[in-house]
Design a protein around this motif. Structure first.
Motif, PDB file in Angstrom:
ATOM      1  N   CYS A 111       0.863  -1.182   0.000  1.00 56.26           N
ATOM      2  CA  CYS A 111       0.000   0.000   0.000  1.00 56.26           C
ATOM      3  C   CYS A 111       0.904   1.239   0.000  1.00 56.26           C
ATOM      4  O   CYS A 111       1.851   1.320   0.784  1.00 56.26           O
ATOM      5  CB  CYS A 111      -0.883  -0.002   1.239  1.00 56.26           C
ATOM      6  SG  CYS A 111      -1.715   1.564   1.551  1.00 56.26           S
ATOM      7  N   CYS A 136       0.331   3.028   3.880  1.00 62.19           N
ATOM      8  CA  CYS A 136       0.702   2.415   5.164  1.00 62.19           C
ATOM      9  C   CYS A 136       1.658   1.252   5.007  1.00 62.19           C
ATOM     10  O   CYS A 136       2.224   0.780   5.993  1.00 62.19           O
ATOM     11  CB  CYS A 136      -0.546   1.970   5.907  1.00 62.19           C
ATOM     12  SG  CYS A 136      -1.355   0.584   5.109  1.00 62.19           S
ATOM     13  N   CYS A 164      -4.361   0.238   0.273  1.00 60.34           N
ATOM     14  CA  CYS A 164      -5.175  -0.796   0.899  1.00 60.34           C
ATOM     15  C   CYS A 164      -6.580  -0.236   1.125  1.00 60.34           C
ATOM     16  O   CYS A 164      -6.802   0.966   1.030  1.00 60.34           O
ATOM     17  CB  CYS A 164      -4.543  -1.248   2.210  1.00 60.34           C
ATOM     18  SG  CYS A 164      -4.683  -0.011   3.499  1.00 60.34           S
ATOM     19  N   CYS A 188      -6.855   2.604   3.764  1.00 62.74           N
ATOM     20  CA  CYS A 188      -6.341   3.907   3.351  1.00 62.74           C
ATOM     21  C   CYS A 188      -7.230   4.552   2.277  1.00 62.74           C
ATOM     22  O   CYS A 188      -7.369   5.782   2.234  1.00 62.74           O
ATOM     23  CB  CYS A 188      -4.902   3.781   2.858  1.00 62.74           C
ATOM     24  SG  CYS A 188      -3.751   3.413   4.199  1.00 62.74           S
TER      25      CYS A 188
HETATM   26 ZN   LIG Z   1      -2.830   1.362   3.563  1.00 67.14          ZN
END
Ligand SMILES: [Zn+2]
Ligand SMILES: [Zn+2]
Length: 238
Positions: free
Chosen positions: A15, A18, A29, A32
């Motif tokens: 991602c 993160c 992801c 997020c």
């Molecule tokens: Zn993420």
């Protein structure tokens, strides 16, 4: 393909925000994604600022009615916030250039609306900044957009005349004066501009002073109209 499987195992996609493992190499992801706020209608037909009510007819905001921008249209994919700001920083300073693919994907529908003859032109970096950072993030977005839409892309048509100081902390007027004379046309590419529809590509639209200066330079050199596509947009911006 087998080889992709092997690469995935060695270097799984992460991602952009993160860092947890995701399946798409150019994605965030699920968690997020929730912090990415897309700009959706109803919005002003010209500048895409949100409007309170949907309407069947073309709508313009008060500002565009009284003082229309130099751009034929402005479109942005997402609101500038903590999450999208972080994504831009990663692209600009952390070398996460795959982020440009994600951003280009989100701008593609807006670029396609301008027709296949439209020319993609990124807001240039001054060459001294280019040396330090080694790439221009807006040019990367424009390049990936060109791959998706088939529109031509020219990162050399606009040049920065002087290295503009950081615009942080300046008023809108000061920024305008600073960048007003900052751009020039690369003479070898000038012929492409006659009567052309230009899609100017930027990563973040803040005050708009930089992109307005680019648009002025392009129009003066013969472009027919300029559409501004910026991936993120500061919502209080004019
Ligand atoms: Zn993420
Ligand atoms: Zn408007």
């Amino acid at each position: 393909m087998m080889i992709n499987k092997i690469i995935d195992t060695i270097l799984p996609s992460r991602c952009f925000s993160c860092g947890i493992i995701v399946s798409d190499p150019f994605a965030l992801c699920t968690s997020c994604w929730q912090d990415v706020k897309f700009l959706t209608p109803p919005y002003c037909d010209i500048c895409a600022m949100p409007l309170p009510f949907p309407s069947e007819e073309a709508q313009k905001c008060g500002k565009c009615l009284t003082d229309p921008p130099i751009f034929e249209r402005i479109r942005a994919a997402v609101q500038y916030n903590d999450m999208t700001g972080k994504m831009v920083m990663r692209l600009k300073y952390a070398g996460q250039i795959g982020m440009a693919v994600l951003m280009a994907r989100q701008l593609a529908k807006y670029a396609e609306q301008e027709g296949e003859e439209a020319l993609l032109v990124p807001v240039p970096l001054h060459w001294t900044r280019m040396l330090r950072r080694t790439y221009n993030q807006s040019a990367l977005i424009a390049q990936h957009l060109s791959t998706i839409t088939g529109q031509k892309y020219d990162p050399f048509i606009l040049k920065r005349r002087v290295a503009t100081k950081s615009l942080k902390g300046m008023s809108g007027k000061q920024r305008g004066e600073m960048v007003g004379r900052a751009f020039e046309i690369n003479k070898a590419h000038r012929a492409k501009l006659a009567g052309a529809t230009i899609i100017l590509i930027d990563d973040v639209l803040t005050s708009g002073a930089t992109s307005r200066a680019c648009a002025k330079t392009l129009l003066k050199a013969g472009a027919k109209n300029i559409i501004l596509l910026s991936w993120a947009r500061v919502m209080s911006a004019a």
